[in-house]
Design an enzyme around this catalytic site. Sequence first.
Site, PDB file in Angstrom:
ATOM      1  N   SER A 239       0.855  -1.181   0.000  1.00  0.00           N
ATOM      2  CA  SER A 239       0.000   0.000   0.000  1.00  0.00           C
ATOM      3  C   SER A 239       0.892   1.233   0.000  1.00  0.00           C
ATOM      4  CB  SER A 239      -0.912  -0.025   1.234  1.00  0.00           C
ATOM      5  OG  SER A 239      -1.800   1.078   1.236  1.00  0.00           O
ATOM      6  N   CYS A 240       0.280   2.401  -0.270  1.00  0.00           N
ATOM      7  CA  CYS A 240       1.036   3.662  -0.254  1.00  0.00           C
ATOM      8  C   CYS A 240       0.028   4.795  -0.182  1.00  0.00           C
ATOM      9  CB  CYS A 240       1.938   3.778  -1.480  1.00  0.00           C
ATOM     10  SG  CYS A 240       1.051   3.761  -3.054  1.00  0.00           S
ATOM     11  N   GLY A 241       0.323   5.926  -0.805  1.00  0.00           N
ATOM     12  CA  GLY A 241      -0.609   7.035  -0.782  1.00  0.00           C
ATOM     13  C   GLY A 241      -1.757   6.876  -1.756  1.00  0.00           C
ATOM     14  N   TRP A 268      -3.926   4.657   0.653  1.00  0.00           N
ATOM     15  CA  TRP A 268      -4.334   5.604   1.694  1.00  0.00           C
ATOM     16  C   TRP A 268      -5.332   6.644   1.183  1.00  0.00           C
ATOM     17  CZ3 TRP A 268      -3.825   4.301   6.462  1.00  0.00           C
ATOM     18  CH2 TRP A 268      -4.145   5.230   7.465  1.00  0.00           C
TER      19      TRP A 268
END
Length: 289
Positions: A239-241, A268
């Site tokens: 996952s990330c932004g 996110w």
Amino acid sequence: MCETKSRFVVSADWLQAELGKPDLRVLDASFYLPAQKRDADAEYAAGHIPGAIRFDQDKIADHSTSLPHTIPSPDYFATETGKLGISENDRIVVYDGIGLFASPRVWWLFRVMGAKNVFVLDGGLDGWKAEGRPLETAAPNYAPATFTPNFDESRVVTLPAMRDIVSSGAMQIADARSAGRFAAAEPEPRPGMRSGHMPGARNLPSGVFANQGRFKSLPELKQTIEDAGIDLSKPVVTSCGSGITAAIITLALESLGHHDNKLYDGSWSEWGSREDTPIVTGPPTPVKA
């Protein structure tokens, strides 16, 4: 492990020698955050690797959602890539300006859609320019191609599936955002978004996988991932932004032979924008010895 470099990453020397081959497609997948103060389209127009196709991750995306650059339907992806002259049987080399930022996302996207021979250029366009390699300003005009998708839905995590992963702990969560954003010590760049991380997540900031835009060696990648508390013998969701830099972790995992991994596409941007998703602040829980 005998090899020291990822089999998915190619050198500038190799790419320059292959330019012009009929089965090669080079993609400029540059993408920048506002804080980086760079314009991907303008840079492409000013000079790109000869024959490179501009691949805009915001255009070839799912436009039915408010989330940024989410994965498009296989049919839409196939139509748009076909227009660009790209087939699933081509050798595809993806690069971005920085070297290892947005290109792994497109590498992942093409692989999820069924392309087999997809690679990332080590050092990116900045490295290519620094070495005085050839550039051109004209956009290529390839004949339309047929891209036949073979979408592997199992590699993409949706919000309901992510809720289940968080509540059950069935998969390890590797978050590519910065340590400050992960710990809620820094605000999110998108307005109206809560700070922090998913319960149980481990922090693997995207920048730790490269040195000056060049992908680390396999032993270095292994050490980096394990130091963050990720067990390479167990499944991982990245996952990330907004689903871009999560693919850097995916690239590292796949390079190490770890294939039991998925990517949370909403990341996110989706999780942090809701009021009904659990969030933890502060650094990750220390790894048990």
